[in-house]
Design an enzyme around this catalytic site. Structure first.
Site, PDB file in Angstrom:
ATOM      1  N   CYS A  76      35.164  45.336  33.557  1.00  0.00           N
ATOM      2  CA  CYS A  76      35.354  46.787  33.477  1.00  0.00           C
ATOM      3  C   CYS A  76      36.270  47.249  32.345  1.00  0.00           C
ATOM      4  O   CYS A  76      36.403  48.444  32.112  1.00  0.00           O
ATOM      5  CB  CYS A  76      35.879  47.323  34.805  1.00  0.00           C
ATOM      6  SG  CYS A  76      37.593  46.876  35.173  1.00  0.00           S
ATOM      7  N   CYS A 115      41.140  42.205  39.717  1.00  0.00           N
ATOM      8  CA  CYS A 115      41.273  43.363  38.847  1.00  0.00           C
ATOM      9  C   CYS A 115      41.529  44.583  39.727  1.00  0.00           C
ATOM     10  O   CYS A 115      40.798  44.827  40.692  1.00  0.00           O
ATOM     11  CB  CYS A 115      40.011  43.549  38.013  1.00  0.00           C
ATOM     12  SG  CYS A 115      40.009  45.088  37.054  1.00  0.00           S
ATOM     13  N   CYS A 145      47.395  32.252  36.946  1.00  0.00           N
ATOM     14  CA  CYS A 145      46.424  31.271  36.459  1.00  0.00           C
ATOM     15  C   CYS A 145      45.061  31.955  36.461  1.00  0.00           C
ATOM     16  O   CYS A 145      44.489  32.214  37.520  1.00  0.00           O
ATOM     17  CB  CYS A 145      46.433  30.051  37.381  1.00  0.00           C
ATOM     18  SG  CYS A 145      45.369  28.721  36.839  1.00  0.00           S
TER      19      CYS A 145
END
Length: 161
Positions: A78, A123, A147
């Site tokens: 996105c 996200c 990570c």
């Protein structure tokens, strides 16, 4: 026979997938909302597997692990700005690692894919799986290690003035 049974049980524990990330994607109200078919049409197969199905890329396979140039790492799905190069460090694990993200750019969940609970990083705009959070980062900064799967990121170099 006993060894075969133990191997089968261990394989089952390692290969089982938790539904925590998919549940987090369904229940949280993300700014970017798309159907599974829309994501499949927009993302590569590897991006879809990692970002939407919580997969993991092979260690040392991402060219982003070696990026040192000044810039911003954004969500490959996105475009949400997630990390800056100045917060990236070489963890030796084979995945891009950061000690912090932009404020408000991430969501968190947990998974038990490996048989124990881990903090999963998503996200904050689309809910895409990025990677995991560990407490073994640089002690002189945050002590955290984000990570991150390189496939989940795109790098945008800083414009030179």
């Amino acid at each position: 026979m006993k060894n075969l049974w133990i191997i089968a049980v261990l394989f089952g524990l390692i290969s089982c997938k938790s539904e925590a990330q998919q549940e987090e994607q369904k229940t949280r109200d993300y700014k970017v909302k798309k159907t599974e078919n829309e994501w499949k049409a927009e993302l590569t197969q590897e991006e879809f597997n990692i970002l939407r199905k919580a997969g993991t890329e092979r260690p040392f396979s991402s060219p982003l692990d070696d990026v040192k140039e000044s810039g911003t790492f954004v969500c490959a799905a996105c475009g949400n700005e997630l990390y800056e190069t100045k917060h990236k460090f070489d963890s030796g694990t084979g995945w891009p690692s950061f000690d912090r993200a932009f404020d408000g750019s991430l969501a968190m969940s947990s998974d038990r894919n490996l048989g124990y609970e881990r903090s999963e990083l998503l996200c904050g705009d689309c809910g895409g799986h990025l990677g995991h959070l560990f407490d073994d980062g640089p002690r002189e900064t945050t002590g955290k290690r984000h990570c991150i799967n390189g496939v989940a990121l795109k790098f945008i170099p800083k414009q030179k003035k």
